[in-house]
Design a protein around this motif. Structure first.
Motif, PDB file in Angstrom:
ATOM      1  N   TYR A  24      48.653  42.435  29.818  1.00  0.00           N
ATOM      2  CA  TYR A  24      47.788  43.129  29.074  1.00  0.00           C
ATOM      3  C   TYR A  24      46.760  43.703  30.147  1.00  0.00           C
ATOM      4  CZ  TYR A  24      43.419  43.553  26.503  1.00  0.00           C
ATOM      5  OH  TYR A  24      42.270  44.394  25.684  1.00  0.00           O
ATOM      6  N   ILE A  25      46.725  43.486  31.355  1.00  0.00           N
ATOM      7  CA  ILE A  25      45.705  44.122  32.241  1.00  0.00           C
ATOM      8  C   ILE A  25      46.787  45.396  32.638  1.00  0.00           C
ATOM      9  CG2 ILE A  25      44.867  43.882  34.657  1.00  0.00           C
ATOM     10  CD1 ILE A  25      44.306  40.995  34.298  1.00  0.00           C
ATOM     11  N   GLU A  26      47.966  45.225  32.509  1.00  0.00           N
ATOM     12  CA  GLU A  26      48.765  46.459  33.169  1.00  0.00           C
ATOM     13  C   GLU A  26      48.773  47.546  32.083  1.00  0.00           C
ATOM     14  OE1 GLU A  26      51.635  48.194  35.745  1.00  0.00           O
ATOM     15  OE2 GLU A  26      50.775  46.113  35.784  1.00  0.00           O
ATOM     16  N   THR A  27      48.482  47.269  30.825  1.00  0.00           N
ATOM     17  CA  THR A  27      48.591  48.199  29.737  1.00  0.00           C
ATOM     18  C   THR A  27      47.150  48.477  29.482  1.00  0.00           C
ATOM     19  OG1 THR A  27      48.822  46.659  28.123  1.00  0.00           O
ATOM     20  CG2 THR A  27      50.660  47.699  28.814  1.00  0.00           C
ATOM     21  N   ASN A  28      46.207  48.174  30.067  1.00  0.00           N
ATOM     22  CA  ASN A  28      44.740  48.334  29.669  1.00  0.00           C
ATOM     23  C   ASN A  28      43.788  48.240  30.819  1.00  0.00           C
ATOM     24  OD1 ASN A  28      44.664  47.984  26.474  1.00  0.00           O
ATOM     25  ND2 ASN A  28      45.929  46.396  27.488  1.00  0.00           N
ATOM     26  N   ILE A  29      44.618  48.929  31.779  1.00  0.00           N
ATOM     27  CA  ILE A  29      43.756  48.921  33.136  1.00  0.00           C
ATOM     28  C   ILE A  29      42.414  49.992  33.261  1.00  0.00           C
ATOM     29  CG2 ILE A  29      44.870  50.964  34.223  1.00  0.00           C
ATOM     30  CD1 ILE A  29      44.061  47.625  35.960  1.00  0.00           C
ATOM     31  N   ASP A  30      42.570  50.824  32.290  1.00  0.00           N
ATOM     32  CA  ASP A  30      41.383  51.877  31.994  1.00  0.00           C
ATOM     33  C   ASP A  30      40.139  51.281  31.239  1.00  0.00           C
ATOM     34  OD1 ASP A  30      43.259  51.749  29.795  1.00  0.00           O
ATOM     35  OD2 ASP A  30      42.372  53.909  29.402  1.00  0.00           O
ATOM     36  N   ARG A  31      40.282  50.031  30.825  1.00  0.00           N
ATOM     37  CA  ARG A  31      39.356  49.548  29.794  1.00  0.00           C
ATOM     38  C   ARG A  31      38.374  48.587  30.514  1.00  0.00           C
ATOM     39  NH1 ARG A  31      42.597  48.485  24.133  1.00  0.00           N
ATOM     40  NH2 ARG A  31      43.405  50.602  23.926  1.00  0.00           N
ATOM     41  N   GLU A  32      37.324  47.974  30.002  1.00  0.00           N
ATOM     42  CA  GLU A  32      36.684  47.040  30.267  1.00  0.00           C
ATOM     43  C   GLU A  32      37.253  45.566  30.326  1.00  0.00           C
ATOM     44  OE1 GLU A  32      32.418  44.504  29.666  1.00  0.00           O
ATOM     45  OE2 GLU A  32      32.700  46.698  28.639  1.00  0.00           O
ATOM     46  N   LEU A  33      37.574  44.908  31.007  1.00  0.00           N
ATOM     47  CA  LEU A  33      38.370  43.512  31.129  1.00  0.00           C
ATOM     48  C   LEU A  33      37.600  42.623  31.363  1.00  0.00           C
ATOM     49  CD1 LEU A  33      41.492  45.041  33.054  1.00  0.00           C
ATOM     50  CD2 LEU A  33      41.275  44.658  30.601  1.00  0.00           C
ATOM     51  N   SER A  34      37.121  41.979  30.309  1.00  0.00           N
ATOM     52  CA  SER A  34      36.110  40.796  30.483  1.00  0.00           C
ATOM     53  C   SER A  34      36.837  39.346  30.652  1.00  0.00           C
ATOM     54  CB  SER A  34      34.904  40.618  29.277  1.00  0.00           C
ATOM     55  OG  SER A  34      35.733  40.448  28.093  1.00  0.00           O
ATOM     56  N   LEU A  35      36.152  38.432  31.076  1.00  0.00           N
ATOM     57  CA  LEU A  35      36.826  37.298  31.681  1.00  0.00           C
ATOM     58  C   LEU A  35      36.955  36.381  30.039  1.00  0.00           C
ATOM     59  CD1 LEU A  35      37.717  34.896  33.182  1.00  0.00           C
ATOM     60  CD2 LEU A  35      35.356  34.145  33.194  1.00  0.00           C
ATOM     61  N   ARG A  67      42.112  44.760  42.797  1.00  0.00           N
ATOM     62  CA  ARG A  67      43.259  45.176  43.632  1.00  0.00           C
ATOM     63  C   ARG A  67      44.279  46.099  42.917  1.00  0.00           C
ATOM     64  NH1 ARG A  67      48.092  43.338  44.404  1.00  0.00           N
ATOM     65  NH2 ARG A  67      47.902  41.336  43.244  1.00  0.00           N
ATOM     66  N   VAL A  68      44.675  45.690  41.509  1.00  0.00           N
ATOM     67  CA  VAL A  68      45.524  46.337  41.071  1.00  0.00           C
ATOM     68  C   VAL A  68      45.110  47.820  40.701  1.00  0.00           C
ATOM     69  CG1 VAL A  68      46.791  46.603  38.737  1.00  0.00           C
ATOM     70  CG2 VAL A  68      46.748  44.593  39.965  1.00  0.00           C
ATOM     71  N   ARG A  69      43.636  48.075  40.184  1.00  0.00           N
ATOM     72  CA  ARG A  69      42.966  49.289  39.960  1.00  0.00           C
ATOM     73  C   ARG A  69      43.073  50.051  41.118  1.00  0.00           C
ATOM     74  NH1 ARG A  69      37.871  46.809  36.068  1.00  0.00           N
ATOM     75  NH2 ARG A  69      39.122  47.443  34.190  1.00  0.00           N
ATOM     76  N   VAL A  70      42.655  49.550  42.227  1.00  0.00           N
ATOM     77  CA  VAL A  70      42.493  50.536  43.501  1.00  0.00           C
ATOM     78  C   VAL A  70      43.904  50.703  44.059  1.00  0.00           C
ATOM     79  CG1 VAL A  70      42.448  48.579  45.453  1.00  0.00           C
ATOM     80  CG2 VAL A  70      40.975  50.796  45.512  1.00  0.00           C
ATOM     81  N   GLU A  71      44.949  49.976  43.958  1.00  0.00           N
ATOM     82  CA  GLU A  71      46.267  50.397  44.383  1.00  0.00           C
ATOM     83  C   GLU A  71      46.865  51.253  43.391  1.00  0.00           C
ATOM     84  OE1 GLU A  71      48.441  46.589  44.844  1.00  0.00           O
ATOM     85  OE2 GLU A  71      47.216  45.988  46.500  1.00  0.00           O
ATOM     86  N   LYS A  72      46.613  51.207  42.205  1.00  0.00           N
ATOM     87  CA  LYS A  72      47.103  52.222  41.277  1.00  0.00           C
ATOM     88  C   LYS A  72      46.378  53.384  41.814  1.00  0.00           C
ATOM     89  CE  LYS A  72      47.582  53.116  35.976  1.00  0.00           C
ATOM     90  NZ  LYS A  72      48.926  53.253  36.238  1.00  0.00           N
ATOM     91  N   ALA A  73      45.105  53.526  41.973  1.00  0.00           N
ATOM     92  CA  ALA A  73      44.452  54.826  41.904  1.00  0.00           C
ATOM     93  C   ALA A  73      45.105  55.257  43.201  1.00  0.00           C
ATOM     94  CB  ALA A  73      43.013  54.381  42.119  1.00  0.00           C
ATOM     95  N   ALA A  74      45.315  54.527  44.561  1.00  0.00           N
ATOM     96  CA  ALA A  74      45.719  55.153  45.671  1.00  0.00           C
ATOM     97  C   ALA A  74      47.235  55.933  45.196  1.00  0.00           C
ATOM     98  CB  ALA A  74      45.929  53.754  46.771  1.00  0.00           C
ATOM     99  N   SER A  75      47.853  55.206  44.311  1.00  0.00           N
ATOM    100  CA  SER A  75      49.255  55.572  44.286  1.00  0.00           C
ATOM    101  C   SER A  75      48.998  57.215  43.503  1.00  0.00           C
ATOM    102  CB  SER A  75      50.071  54.801  43.174  1.00  0.00           C
ATOM    103  OG  SER A  75      51.207  55.375  43.026  1.00  0.00           O
TER     104      SER A  75
END
Length: 328
Positions: A24-35, A67-75
């Motif tokens: 879910y995180i992978e396909t919705n990385i641009d959205r708010e992801l609440s606990l 981490r996933v967000r910043v690594e995706k941005a770096a790529s």
């Protein structure tokens, strides 16, 4: 025996629930992801989910998302040189440019502009040292080592590896339909570890065989790569070994289900030795791609396996490597 079987079932169930959240995180990385929302997907209370995720993955849910967000941005900074840093930050789920700038510098020790202008080479060297220490090599080298000299014939979409000419691929670019995949996920080092892949596929086949999923003539076997070894610590790299299934297929235990979205892909057809996968990926990224008129898209790439190397007269693997692309 009953106790061990129940423990195995419970661990598999927990793994499956956490994998659903990762997907879910992978396909919705641009959205708010609440606990609370992520805990709901896993079927746990927020309090317990936070502890379970940290125990299974080795980092907190918030650390993982960041981490996933910043690594995706770096790529994306390297793959989309014309896109603004702010737009990339927002597309990866950061609330604003200043927040992104702070987290990016803390992660990589430099600004996003410095990274894009060549600073990423420093991080690449660090990862190369780590892989040497662990005897792990990258599947996604985007720079060509000194022993490789590539030539590209644009009309035939053919890339060859010189001076030996031992690695030749026919490459075509086409739109491919979505694929539904039942998978077993591995988190950690993987490159060059044939035994690991064999164990993962054997586990998947042991689940799929009794369900009649291995006899379909349309069934395909593949490995999906979610992270770049140039950016992600080797202990946190994610891969899915899988088979294609029908959309209505039910999964359980450690086996998850995901969808590879439809889209444009460069499909490189190789016949290679088992130790040449790294060179095959490098041939695409370093040999063909820079002269193709395309750039990588942000969907994950994957390998689709077309034979059993043990049955090949030269022991070679026949494989199609799918690299998601978009016009440059």
């Amino acid at each position: 025996m009953i106790k061990n079987s129940r423990q195995k079932y419970l661990r598999e169930e927990y793994t499956a629930r956490v994998n659903r959240v990762i997907d879910y995180i992978e396909t919705n990385i641009d959205r708010e992801l609440s606990l609370s929302a992520l805990a709901g997907i896993a079927g746990f209370s927020p309090f317990h989910f936070h502890k379970i995720f940290g125990s299974l993955i080795g980092e907190t849910i918030f650390s993982y998302i960041q981490r996933v967000r910043v690594e995706k941005a770096a790529s994306m900074l390297l793959r989309n040189p014309k896109e603004s840093i702010t737009d990339i930050a927002l597309s990866c789920g950061f609330s604003g440019a200043s927040t992104f700038a702070r987290i990016f510098k803390r992660t990589f020790g430099m600004s996003a502009s410095e990274w894009r202008n060549g600073g990423y080479q420093v991080n690449r060297k660090i990862r190369q040292v780590e892989r040497t220490e662990w005897q792990v090599e990258s599947n996604f080298r985007q720079e060509i080592g000194p022993r490789l000299n590539y030539s590209v014939n644009k009309q035939e979409w053919r890339v060859s590896l010189k001076p030996t000419n031992s690695l030749i691929a026919n490459i075509e670019v086409k739109d491919t339909p979505e694929m539904h995949v039942a998978y077993i996920r591995h988190i950690g080092p993987y490159a060059g570890d044939v035994d690991l892949f064999n164990r993962l596929f054997n586990k998947l086949y042991s689940w799929a065989g009794p369900r009649g999923l291995l006899t379909s003539p349309e069934m395909k076997t593949l490995t999906i790569y979610h992270d770049s070894p140039e950016l992600t610590d080797h202990n946190k790299l994610r891969i899915d070994v899988g088979i294609t299934v029908s959309p209505e297929t039910k999964v359980d235990g450690e086996v998850g289900k995901t969808t590879i979205p439809a889209g444009k892909n460069a499909i490189a057809h190789f016949e290679i030795k088992p130790d040449q996968y790294t060179d095959a990926w490098a041939a695409i990224y370093g040999g063909w791609l820079p002269e193709s008129g395309y750039q990588p898209d942000d969907r994950p790439g994957f390998e689709l396996y077309l034979n059993d190397a043990k049955t090949h007269p030269e022991g070679k693997c026949i494989v199609d490597i799918y690299v998601p692309v978009k016009p440059l």
